[in-house]
Design an enzyme around this catalytic site. Structure first.
Site, PDB file in Angstrom:
ATOM      1  N   ASP A  59      -2.986   1.050   7.188  1.00 26.26           N
ATOM      2  CA  ASP A  59      -2.109   0.860   6.023  1.00 26.26           C
ATOM      3  C   ASP A  59      -1.660  -0.601   5.903  1.00 26.26           C
ATOM      4  O   ASP A  59      -1.515  -1.122   4.804  1.00 26.26           O
ATOM      5  CB  ASP A  59      -0.897   1.795   6.102  1.00 26.26           C
ATOM      6  CG  ASP A  59      -1.327   3.256   6.037  1.00 26.26           C
ATOM      7  OD1 ASP A  59      -1.744   3.688   4.949  1.00 26.26           O
ATOM      8  OD2 ASP A  59      -1.265   3.937   7.070  1.00 26.26           O
ATOM      9  N   GLU A  78      -1.118  -1.221  -5.062  1.00 28.70           N
ATOM     10  CA  GLU A  78      -2.270  -0.391  -5.412  1.00 28.70           C
ATOM     11  C   GLU A  78      -1.858   0.657  -6.438  1.00 28.70           C
ATOM     12  O   GLU A  78      -0.783   1.246  -6.342  1.00 28.70           O
ATOM     13  CB  GLU A  78      -2.815   0.285  -4.156  1.00 28.70           C
ATOM     14  CG  GLU A  78      -4.132   1.008  -4.390  1.00 28.70           C
ATOM     15  CD  GLU A  78      -4.701   1.547  -3.093  1.00 28.70           C
ATOM     16  OE1 GLU A  78      -5.416   0.803  -2.415  1.00 28.70           O
ATOM     17  OE2 GLU A  78      -4.394   2.711  -2.781  1.00 28.70           O
ATOM     18  N   ASP A  95       0.871  -1.169   0.000  1.00 32.18           N
ATOM     19  CA  ASP A  95       0.000   0.000   0.000  1.00 32.18           C
ATOM     20  C   ASP A  95       0.910   1.223   0.000  1.00 32.18           C
ATOM     21  O   ASP A  95       1.476   1.584   1.032  1.00 32.18           O
ATOM     22  CB  ASP A  95      -0.904   0.005   1.236  1.00 32.18           C
ATOM     23  CG  ASP A  95      -1.805   1.225   1.282  1.00 32.18           C
ATOM     24  OD1 ASP A  95      -2.319   1.626   0.220  1.00 32.18           O
ATOM     25  OD2 ASP A  95      -1.989   1.783   2.386  1.00 32.18           O
TER      26      ASP A  95
END
Length: 178
Positions: free
Chosen positions: A140, A68, A8
């Site tokens: 996160d 991502e 992430d």
């Protein structure tokens, strides 16, 4: 057996999660956050991302990585910094010769919760349930584990994760039957 590193990206805090996926079961191997000191020059933060991800990759030997995609951000400067942090993570994975797969935030949320606009809390809750964790992971960290889980799920879809091909093939289009 596949070991997946989920990333992430962030310019202040970068989440990572490593899962082992075999058949239809996923198990958390490790997860956490790389904390990036905001007082350091930005280039130093990028170096820290690269070095720490290299160490994580060396320690856990993932076979694939999932990250991502960058989304549109209101502040162009923040979007650029996020893209650069993501680039440092991509280079670390590429140096380790990992196949890298990219997913939008909406795809990750859809795969975890069944709703593309799910909240961070919903993601945390589903990650905890799916991986049978004792406590909720940090936001996160949960996002990184969700990215890894999304990739694990997409590996079982027809066309090696091509969700668009899957839905069109089966007669669905934008939530409606053709």
């Amino acid at each position: 057996m596949t070991v997946i590193l989920g990333i992430d990206p962030g310019s202040r805090l970068m989440g990572y999660g490593i899962i082992r996926h075999e058949r239809s079961e996923s198990i958390r191997i490790a997860s956490g956050c790389i904390k990036l000191p905001t007082t350091s020059p930005f280039a130093t933060r990028l170096k820290k991302i690269f070095i720490e991800l290299q160490e994580i990759i060396q320690c856990y030997a993932p076979t694939e990585a999932a990250i991502e995609q960058v989304f549109f951000h209101i502040n162009p400067n923040s979007a650029l910094k996020l893209g650069q942090a993501r680039g440092a993570a991509l280079v670390a994975a590429a140096v380790a010769e990992l196949a890298v797969h990219e997913y939008s935030a909406r795809q990750v949320k859809q795969s975890m919760v069944g709703y593309g606009a799910a909240t961070k809390q919903q993601i945390q809750h589903m990650v905890r349930l799916l991986l049978k964790l004792e406590k909720l992971p940090q936001e996160d960290e949960a996002d990184a584990l969700a990215i890894a889980l999304c990739h694990a799920q997409s590996r079982s879809l027809p066309n090696n994760g091509a969700l668009k091909s899957f839905t069109l093939k089966h007669g669905f289009r934008r939530g409606r039957m053709r």
